[in-house]
Design an enzyme around this catalytic site. Structure first.
Site, short mmCIF file in Angstrom:
data_model
loop_
_atom_site.label_atom_id
_atom_site.label_comp_id
_atom_site.label_asym_id
_atom_site.label_seq_id
_atom_site.Cartn_x
_atom_site.Cartn_y
_atom_site.Cartn_z
N ASP A 32 42.53 35.30 37.03
CA ASP A 32 42.55 36.17 36.12
C ASP A 32 42.78 37.38 36.91
O ASP A 32 41.73 38.75 36.69
CB ASP A 32 40.91 36.30 35.30
CG ASP A 32 40.38 35.13 34.36
OD1 ASP A 32 41.58 34.55 34.00
OD2 ASP A 32 38.96 35.48 34.50
N GLU A 239 43.89 36.97 24.28
CA GLU A 239 43.45 37.34 25.42
C GLU A 239 44.38 38.02 26.47
O GLU A 239 45.38 37.72 26.57
CB GLU A 239 42.40 36.33 25.87
CG GLU A 239 42.63 35.22 26.63
CD GLU A 239 41.76 34.13 27.18
OE1 GLU A 239 40.64 34.57 26.90
OE2 GLU A 239 42.15 33.02 28.10
O1 FUB Z 1 37.67 33.81 33.50
C1 FUB Z 1 37.26 33.45 32.46
C2 FUB Z 1 38.09 33.74 30.54
O2 FUB Z 1 39.14 32.63 31.12
C3 FUB Z 1 38.80 35.54 30.97
O3 FUB Z 1 38.42 36.54 30.56
C4 FUB Z 1 40.01 34.45 30.13
O4 FUB Z 1 40.71 35.80 30.23
C5 FUB Z 1 40.32 33.48 30.83
O5 FUB Z 1 41.04 32.93 31.72
#
Ligand code: FUB
Length: 340
Positions: A32, A239
């Protein structure tokens, strides 16, 4: 016009290699990546992946991260430094578990680390911590940002000096539990033919610690001006929001989640609406796809992650970087970073 079919554009390099780039660091797992240029240097604010021994599930319980560590480099391709722990979950008074994708900003001599973590009732909120150094250590505010919920904060400074935070993520990120504005523990989604759940945006206060005004939906529209629908898994938001500005236009990019693309829309305002344009990054090895886009020394870069170093374990990822190219018409060349 770019097409939403990711296969149409690949760089020459991707035809020759299974993986386009190497992990930036191999001594820890990182994911991320939120990249920023502060004082001419690149700082990357990633999640710090660990193996907590929790089996994979759709809520993402296996992503049980407990601290943040910052990466820095003078330029892409140069030596990468892994800095000491910037913020530990034990130093966030309201935190329960799961320190997920963070971001950072600089304003008036202070660095701000924004992070999602579940509170002690297992509900995600967004926290902020401050430091006089871009690499920390950061000191957390005693409470989450008022009115914050869900995860994946991304902070953007517009050219007029206003800061905006984009956030939200569905399934394990709990965005679907906030559709009325109040927390509802039931996971409820709009029907497939209804507008999809939208990411959120809020302006930040002058002290960078709170939302200044209401949290609004970020509208992502198709090319007829209609909102993308819930059933449009190939294109709708899931996301990993990010914002960059190029030639006066605002580029809102995000992960489509269960279809694993990094996609984008272009708009005329930082708060949208954004018209869907296509894919920036095709699926990588591992379930999640999460990125950031930053300009350094006249070139644009895509920071992303994959699970190559761990041999494909979804929750053990590594940050990578590759160049990103805007075409003369402003659209972005899709990148294929992995060929099975
Ligand atoms: O790393 C945890 C979660 O996985 C992140 O917050 C999301 O965007 C995904 O990459």
């Amino acid at each position: 016009k770019a097409t939403n079919k990711a296969e149409t554009t690949t760089t020459e390099a991707t035809d020759k290699k299974a993986f386009l780039s190497e992990p930036l660091v191999k001594e820890i797992y990182t994911a991320d990546p939120s990249a920023h240029v502060f004082n001419g240097k690149i700082y990357v604010y990633p999640s710090h992946d660990i193996d907590a021994g929790i089996p994979d599930n759709d809520n993402g319980d296996q992503y049980a991260m407990r601290d943040y560590r910052v990466l820095s480099m003078d330029s892409v391709g140069g030596k990468v430094t892994v800095h000491d722990v910037a913020l530990d979950i034990k130093d966030v008074p309201w935190a329960g578990r799961q320190m997920w994708a963070p971001d950072a900003a600089y304003h008036n001599g202070t660095y701000y680390l924004y992070f999602p973590v579940k509170d002690k009732q297992d509900i995600f909120h967004l926290g902020v911590a401050t430091s006089s150094s871009p690499t920390g250590p950061f000191k957390a505010q005693p409470e989450p940002i008022k009115g914050s919920f869900s995860m994946d904060p991304a902070v953007f400074k517009d050219t007029d000096g206003t800061y905006y935070m984009y956030f939200g993520g569905i399934w394990g990120g709990q965005l679907q539990r906030w559709s009325t504005g109040e927390y509802n523990p039931k996971d409820e989604y709009p029907a497939d033919d209804q507008p999809a759940l939208m990411p959120k945006v809020a302006r930040l206060t002058k002290d960078m610690l709170q939302f200044d005004g209401p949290v609004k939906d970020v509208q992502i529209l198709d090319n007829t001006g209609k909102p993308l629908l819930t059933g449009d898994n190939e294109r709708r938001f899931f996301e990993a929001a990010w914002m960059h500005k190029y030639n006066g236009k605002y580029y809102f990019s995000y992960s489509t989640g269960d279809t694993h693309y990094i996609a984008y829309g272009i708009g005329d305002s930082p708060t949208g609406p954004f018209t869907y344009q296509g894919v920036i990054l095709n699926p990588v090895l591992g379930w999640t796809n999460h990125h950031s886009i930053v300009e350094h020394k006249g070139k644009w870069y895509l920071f992303y992650h994959d699970a190559s170093l761990s041999g494909g374990k979804n929750h053990l990822r590594s940050v990578k970087v590759t160049e990103l190219k805007h075409r003369p018409d402003g659209t972005i060349e899709a990148i294929t970073a992995y060929r099975p």
